[in-house]
Design an enzyme around this catalytic site. Structure first.
Site, PDB file in Angstrom:
ATOM      1  N   PHE A   1       0.823  -1.229   0.000  1.00  0.00           N
ATOM      2  CA  PHE A   1       0.000   0.000   0.000  1.00  0.00           C
ATOM      3  C   PHE A   1       0.857   1.280   0.000  1.00  0.00           C
ATOM      4  CE2 PHE A   1      -2.257   2.748   3.370  1.00  0.00           C
ATOM      5  CZ  PHE A   1      -2.872   3.561   2.435  1.00  0.00           C
TER       6      PHE A   1
ATOM      7  N   THR B   1      10.214 -11.156   9.390  1.00  0.00           N
ATOM      8  CA  THR B   1      10.375 -10.044   8.433  1.00  0.00           C
ATOM      9  C   THR B   1      10.684  -8.723   9.137  1.00  0.00           C
ATOM     10  OG1 THR B   1       9.028 -11.022   6.703  1.00  0.00           O
ATOM     11  CG2 THR B   1       9.111  -8.622   6.742  1.00  0.00           C
TER      12      THR B   1
ATOM     13  N   SER C   1       7.145  -6.390  17.099  1.00  0.00           N
ATOM     14  CA  SER C   1       8.084  -6.682  16.004  1.00  0.00           C
ATOM     15  C   SER C   1       8.603  -5.387  15.397  1.00  0.00           C
ATOM     16  CB  SER C   1       7.401  -7.509  14.907  1.00  0.00           C
ATOM     17  OG  SER C   1       6.836  -8.653  15.461  1.00  0.00           O
ATOM     18  N   LYS C   2       7.711  -4.420  15.212  1.00  0.00           N
ATOM     19  CA  LYS C   2       8.147  -3.131  14.659  1.00  0.00           C
ATOM     20  C   LYS C   2       9.113  -2.442  15.647  1.00  0.00           C
ATOM     21  CE  LYS C   2       7.026  -1.331  11.337  1.00  0.00           C
ATOM     22  NZ  LYS C   2       7.632  -1.400   9.969  1.00  0.00           N
TER      23      LYS C   2
ATOM     24  N   THR D   1       4.088 -11.049  -0.828  1.00  0.00           N
ATOM     25  CA  THR D   1       3.222 -11.810   0.070  1.00  0.00           C
ATOM     26  C   THR D   1       1.782 -11.558  -0.383  1.00  0.00           C
ATOM     27  OG1 THR D   1       2.848  -9.965   1.584  1.00  0.00           O
ATOM     28  CG2 THR D   1       4.817 -11.333   1.992  1.00  0.00           C
TER      29      THR D   1
ATOM     30  N   ASP E   1      10.595  -6.766  -3.280  1.00  0.00           N
ATOM     31  CA  ASP E   1       9.345  -7.174  -2.622  1.00  0.00           C
ATOM     32  C   ASP E   1       9.143  -8.678  -2.796  1.00  0.00           C
ATOM     33  OD1 ASP E   1       6.514  -5.369  -1.866  1.00  0.00           O
ATOM     34  OD2 ASP E   1       6.403  -7.550  -2.102  1.00  0.00           O
ATOM     35  N   LYS E   2       8.720  -9.302  -1.718  1.00  0.00           N
ATOM     36  CA  LYS E   2       8.498 -10.757  -1.713  1.00  0.00           C
ATOM     37  C   LYS E   2       7.164 -11.145  -2.345  1.00  0.00           C
ATOM     38  CE  LYS E   2       7.992 -14.303   1.901  1.00  0.00           C
ATOM     39  NZ  LYS E   2       7.888 -14.458   3.355  1.00  0.00           N
TER      40      LYS E   2
ATOM     41  N   GLU F   1       2.581   2.611  16.636  1.00  0.00           N
ATOM     42  CA  GLU F   1       2.200   1.540  17.570  1.00  0.00           C
ATOM     43  C   GLU F   1       3.333   1.140  18.508  1.00  0.00           C
ATOM     44  OE1 GLU F   1      -0.222  -1.623  16.247  1.00  0.00           O
ATOM     45  OE2 GLU F   1      -1.249  -0.420  14.740  1.00  0.00           O
TER      46      GLU F   1
ATOM     47  N   ARG G   1     -10.906  -7.202  19.122  1.00  0.00           N
ATOM     48  CA  ARG G   1      -9.517  -7.661  18.946  1.00  0.00           C
ATOM     49  C   ARG G   1      -8.901  -7.836  20.338  1.00  0.00           C
ATOM     50  NH1 ARG G   1      -5.928  -3.447  15.555  1.00  0.00           N
ATOM     51  NH2 ARG G   1      -6.694  -4.626  13.790  1.00  0.00           N
ATOM     52  N   PRO G   2      -8.228  -8.973  20.611  1.00  0.00           N
ATOM     53  CA  PRO G   2      -7.580  -9.104  21.925  1.00  0.00           C
ATOM     54  C   PRO G   2      -6.494  -8.042  22.107  1.00  0.00           C
ATOM     55  CG  PRO G   2      -7.523 -11.194  20.688  1.00  0.00           C
ATOM     56  CD  PRO G   2      -8.041 -10.146  19.749  1.00  0.00           C
TER      57      PRO G   2
HETATM   58  P1  NAD Z   1       1.436  -3.667   3.234  1.00  0.00           P
HETATM   59  O1  NAD Z   1       1.133  -4.877   4.042  1.00  0.00           O
HETATM   60  O2  NAD Z   1       0.406  -3.085   2.347  1.00  0.00           O
HETATM   61  O3  NAD Z   1       2.721  -3.957   2.312  1.00  0.00           O
HETATM   62  C1  NAD Z   1       3.842  -4.643   2.786  1.00  0.00           C
HETATM   63  C2  NAD Z   1       4.698  -5.015   1.575  1.00  0.00           C
HETATM   64  O4  NAD Z   1       5.894  -5.651   2.050  1.00  0.00           O
HETATM   65  C3  NAD Z   1       4.013  -6.005   0.612  1.00  0.00           C
HETATM   66  O5  NAD Z   1       4.201  -5.599  -0.715  1.00  0.00           O
HETATM   67  C4  NAD Z   1       4.733  -7.320   0.906  1.00  0.00           C
HETATM   68  O6  NAD Z   1       4.774  -8.189  -0.222  1.00  0.00           O
HETATM   69  C5  NAD Z   1       6.117  -6.829   1.301  1.00  0.00           C
HETATM   70  N1  NAD Z   1       6.845  -7.792   2.142  1.00  0.00           N
HETATM   71  C6  NAD Z   1       6.375  -8.400   3.262  1.00  0.00           C
HETATM   72  N2  NAD Z   1       7.326  -9.222   3.745  1.00  0.00           N
HETATM   73  C7  NAD Z   1       8.407  -9.099   2.931  1.00  0.00           C
HETATM   74  C8  NAD Z   1       9.704  -9.684   2.930  1.00  0.00           C
HETATM   75  N3  NAD Z   1      10.058 -10.579   3.862  1.00  0.00           N
HETATM   76  N4  NAD Z   1      10.572  -9.334   1.954  1.00  0.00           N
HETATM   77  C9  NAD Z   1      10.207  -8.433   0.991  1.00  0.00           C
HETATM   78  N5  NAD Z   1       8.986  -7.871   0.939  1.00  0.00           N
HETATM   79  C10 NAD Z   1       8.110  -8.195   1.912  1.00  0.00           C
HETATM   80  O7  NAD Z   1       1.985  -2.589   4.273  1.00  0.00           O
HETATM   81  P2  NAD Z   1       1.747  -1.009   4.325  1.00  0.00           P
HETATM   82  O8  NAD Z   1       0.470  -0.737   4.984  1.00  0.00           O
HETATM   83  O9  NAD Z   1       2.053  -0.444   3.006  1.00  0.00           O
HETATM   84  O10 NAD Z   1       2.905  -0.606   5.360  1.00  0.00           O
HETATM   85  C11 NAD Z   1       4.213  -0.312   4.894  1.00  0.00           C
HETATM   86  C12 NAD Z   1       5.104  -0.034   6.089  1.00  0.00           C
HETATM   87  O11 NAD Z   1       4.590   1.071   6.816  1.00  0.00           O
HETATM   88  C13 NAD Z   1       5.211  -1.172   7.082  1.00  0.00           C
HETATM   89  O12 NAD Z   1       6.531  -1.210   7.565  1.00  0.00           O
HETATM   90  C14 NAD Z   1       4.249  -0.789   8.192  1.00  0.00           C
HETATM   91  O13 NAD Z   1       4.660  -1.345   9.422  1.00  0.00           O
HETATM   92  C15 NAD Z   1       4.410   0.711   8.181  1.00  0.00           C
HETATM   93  N6  NAD Z   1       3.228   1.475   8.636  1.00  0.00           N
HETATM   94  C16 NAD Z   1       2.018   1.281   8.045  1.00  0.00           C
HETATM   95  C17 NAD Z   1       0.937   2.075   8.427  1.00  0.00           C
HETATM   96  C18 NAD Z   1      -0.435   1.904   7.826  1.00  0.00           C
HETATM   97  O14 NAD Z   1      -1.372   2.552   8.280  1.00  0.00           O
HETATM   98  N7  NAD Z   1      -0.607   1.080   6.798  1.00  0.00           N
HETATM   99  C19 NAD Z   1       1.108   3.054   9.425  1.00  0.00           C
HETATM  100  C20 NAD Z   1       2.350   3.188  10.039  1.00  0.00           C
HETATM  101  C21 NAD Z   1       3.407   2.408   9.621  1.00  0.00           C
HETATM  102  O1  DAU Z   2      -1.300   3.191  13.488  1.00  0.00           O
HETATM  103  C1  DAU Z   2      -0.447   2.648  12.534  1.00  0.00           C
HETATM  104  C2  DAU Z   2      -0.863   1.240  12.213  1.00  0.00           C
HETATM  105  O2  DAU Z   2      -2.128   1.342  11.593  1.00  0.00           O
HETATM  106  C3  DAU Z   2       0.135   0.535  11.299  1.00  0.00           C
HETATM  107  O3  DAU Z   2       1.365   0.404  11.937  1.00  0.00           O
HETATM  108  C4  DAU Z   2      -0.413  -0.843  10.888  1.00  0.00           C
HETATM  109  O4  DAU Z   2       0.440  -1.439   9.925  1.00  0.00           O
HETATM  110  C5  DAU Z   2      -1.786  -0.662  10.275  1.00  0.00           C
HETATM  111  O5  DAU Z   2      -2.342  -1.933  10.011  1.00  0.00           O
HETATM  112  C6  DAU Z   2      -2.706   0.115  11.209  1.00  0.00           C
HETATM  113  O6  DAU Z   2      -3.013  -0.663  12.394  1.00  0.00           O
HETATM  114  P1  DAU Z   2      -4.482  -0.690  13.031  1.00  0.00           P
HETATM  115  O7  DAU Z   2      -4.640  -1.899  13.838  1.00  0.00           O
HETATM  116  O8  DAU Z   2      -4.810   0.614  13.658  1.00  0.00           O
HETATM  117  O9  DAU Z   2      -5.355  -0.776  11.659  1.00  0.00           O
HETATM  118  P2  DAU Z   2      -6.655  -1.625  11.292  1.00  0.00           P
HETATM  119  O10 DAU Z   2      -7.128  -1.062   9.998  1.00  0.00           O
HETATM  120  O11 DAU Z   2      -6.426  -3.081  11.395  1.00  0.00           O
HETATM  121  O12 DAU Z   2      -7.665  -1.220  12.423  1.00  0.00           O
HETATM  122  C7  DAU Z   2      -8.065   0.126  12.606  1.00  0.00           C
HETATM  123  C8  DAU Z   2      -9.068   0.179  13.749  1.00  0.00           C
HETATM  124  O13 DAU Z   2     -10.293  -0.457  13.310  1.00  0.00           O
HETATM  125  C9  DAU Z   2      -8.620  -0.557  14.972  1.00  0.00           C
HETATM  126  O14 DAU Z   2      -9.078   0.128  16.125  1.00  0.00           O
HETATM  127  C10 DAU Z   2      -9.298  -1.912  14.857  1.00  0.00           C
HETATM  128  C11 DAU Z   2     -10.599  -1.572  14.156  1.00  0.00           C
HETATM  129  N1  DAU Z   2     -11.137  -2.635  13.264  1.00  0.00           N
HETATM  130  C12 DAU Z   2     -10.276  -3.237  12.405  1.00  0.00           C
HETATM  131  C13 DAU Z   2     -10.734  -4.210  11.536  1.00  0.00           C
HETATM  132  C14 DAU Z   2      -9.774  -4.915  10.594  1.00  0.00           C
HETATM  133  C15 DAU Z   2     -12.471  -2.931  13.268  1.00  0.00           C
HETATM  134  O15 DAU Z   2     -13.263  -2.345  14.031  1.00  0.00           O
HETATM  135  N2  DAU Z   2     -12.932  -3.896  12.416  1.00  0.00           N
HETATM  136  C16 DAU Z   2     -12.115  -4.556  11.557  1.00  0.00           C
HETATM  137  O16 DAU Z   2     -12.593  -5.441  10.807  1.00  0.00           O
END
Ligand code: NAD
Ligand code: DAU
Length: 342
Positions: A12, A98, A151-152, A36, A33-34, A125, A271-272
């Site tokens: 994303f 990872t 993990s992060k 996944t 990119d792997k 987080e 969620r737990p």
């Molecule tokens: P995502 O899950 O959409 O994408 C992760 C990507 O990493 C995928 O393309 C996957 O194929 C690749 N990947 C996973 N394991 C791999 C490996 N071992 N080797 C190579 N590639 C690998 O994640 P995202 O939401 O785009 O998040 C990107 C980064 O930002 C992450 O580090 C996440 O922790 C961080 N982050 C995300 C958010 C959010 O709201 N999405 C917020 C804060 C931080």
């Molecule tokens: O804050 C940064 C983080 O945001 C990133 O580091 C993570 O990679 C990213 O996944 C995201 O984590 P969250 O747990 O906050 O995102 P998620 O979209 O899973 O959940 C957002 C909120 O919505 C959370 O309070 C849980 C709730 N939720 C989530 C899902 C999947 C629901 O109520 N229903 C759902 O089905």
């Protein structure tokens, strides 16, 4: 011309960031990119023939491959991670592999190569949940509460060790919860939007009172761009948008925008260890000249519009293994759900 290694660029935020880089700069981009379940080459199909872009299919834990790729780059932006909290509760091992070990492999290769900069994408987080009235600053301690967050935090602590021990030129980003185009529909916002578009229930955890700060992904990319070029080495930066909203309000807004009934909302088993709220002070990031261009309304409107207009993207993603995942995570919960009473 500089060459930037982007890890996880098929996901994303990584794919949005590659688009941002190629639009703004004359850089070469290598995307490792792997692929996944979350990696999707459709996210990059409009730039796949750009001569400045190269895709390498591989695992960041593979030190030989990482060493070869690192040999051709000047700087690194590290996104690759297992990123979904709910999956980390079911299967934490992949996250350690990872997010911790993979980060170490990259850091070690970057050290051998002597890269100019390594931008590590961490998360809000790592601080754990914010108590009422609490906003984290960069100096607050880590108190991660989920296997994902731990993990992060582990990956980020490896960065800290490489800064202190080897002087590796690392900058750390701690972003809030992103929304926008091309987010895998396991995350709440794209899941709610795509379910609503299909007249399916929206599974809201608990009473939907947990709060997240919704950062539009383009705003996040602009902040990362600044950090890649101007972030102070060895420093960490919070990236927050001041768009804090409870999940129930997010679900209601999505339904209003799509003109769907609120009765689609279902309150399901929580969620737990669910973190109640994340809240960060981003004064340090803003002092670099950054501020988000999207408030909550603009961010959610643009996000909803993208999913409405790109059904081809998410219908493909939601077929196959996604259906098994959905059934496993939501089948029983939805059967036992409580209805929304407005
Ligand atoms: P995502 O899950 O959409 O994408 C992760 C990507 O990493 C995928 O393309 C996957 O194929 C690749 N990947 C996973 N394991 C791999 C490996 N071992 N080797 C190579 N590639 C690998 O994640 P995202 O939401 O785009 O998040 C990107 C980064 O930002 C992450 O580090 C996440 O922790 C961080 N982050 C995300 C958010 C959010 O709201 N999405 C917020 C804060 C931080
Ligand atoms: O804050 C940064 C983080 O945001 C990133 O580091 C993570 O990679 C990213 O996944 C995201 O984590 P969250 O747990 O906050 O995102 P998620 O979209 O899973 O959940 C957002 C909120 O919505 C959370 O309070 C849980 C709730 N939720 C989530 C899902 C999947 C629901 O109520 N229903 C759902 O089905």
């Amino acid at each position: 011309m500089r060459t930037i290694l982007v890890t996880g660029g098929a996901g994303f935020i990584g794919s949005n960031f590659i688009h941002h880089l190629l639009q703004k700069y004359d850089y070469r981009v290598v995307n490792l990119d792997k692929l996944t379940y979350a990696g999707n080459l459709d996210n990059l199909r409009d730039i796949q023939d750009d001569p400045r872009y190269r895709f390498v299919h591989g695992n960041i834990c593979d030190s030989q491959l990482v060493g070869r790729v690192m040999a051709e780059v000047d700087a690194v932006v590290h996104f690759a991670a297992e990123s979904h909290v709910d999956r980390s509760i079911v299967d934490p091992g992949a996250f350690i592999q990872t997010d911790v070990y993979g980060t170490f492999v990259l850091l070690e290769a970057a050290r051998q190569r002597g890269v100019e900069r390594f931008l590590h994408v961490s998360t809000d987080e790592v601080y754990g949940q914010s108590l009422p009235g609490q906003r984290f600053t960069e100096d607050d301690p880590f108190r991660p509460r989920s296997p994902y967050a731990a993990s992060k935090a582990g990956g980020e602590l490896q960065c800290r060790a490489f800064i202190e021990t080897y002087g590796l030129p690392i900058v750390i980003a701690r972003p809030a919860n992103n929304i926008g185009p091309r987010q895998y529909p396991e995350k709440a916002v794209p899941l709610f939007i795509t379910n609503a578009l299909d007249d399916q229930p929206l599974p809201v955890y608990g009473q939907g009172l947990q709060v997240r700060d919704r950062l539009y992904v383009e705003d996040h990319c602009e902040a990362l761009d600044l950090l890649l070029h101007w972030g102070e080495l060895g420093e960490a930066y919070n990236i927050s948008a001041d768009n804090e909203r409870p999940n129930i309000e997010v679900a209601e807004t999505i339904l209003e925008l799509l003109e769907k009934p609120k009765s689609l909302i279902r309150f399901v088993e929580d969620r737990p260890g669910h973190d109640q709220r994340y809240s960060m002070d981003s004064a340090k990031m803003r002092a670099l000249g950054w501020s988000p261009r999207h408030d909550f309304t603009a961010a959610i409107e643009k996000t909803v519009a993208w999913y409405r207009e790109n059904r081809w993207w998410w219908e493909k993603v939601k077929s196959g293994q996604y259906q098994e995942y959905y059934q496993r995570m939501y089948g029983r919960r939805l059967a036992e759900a409580k209805p929304y009473e407005g």
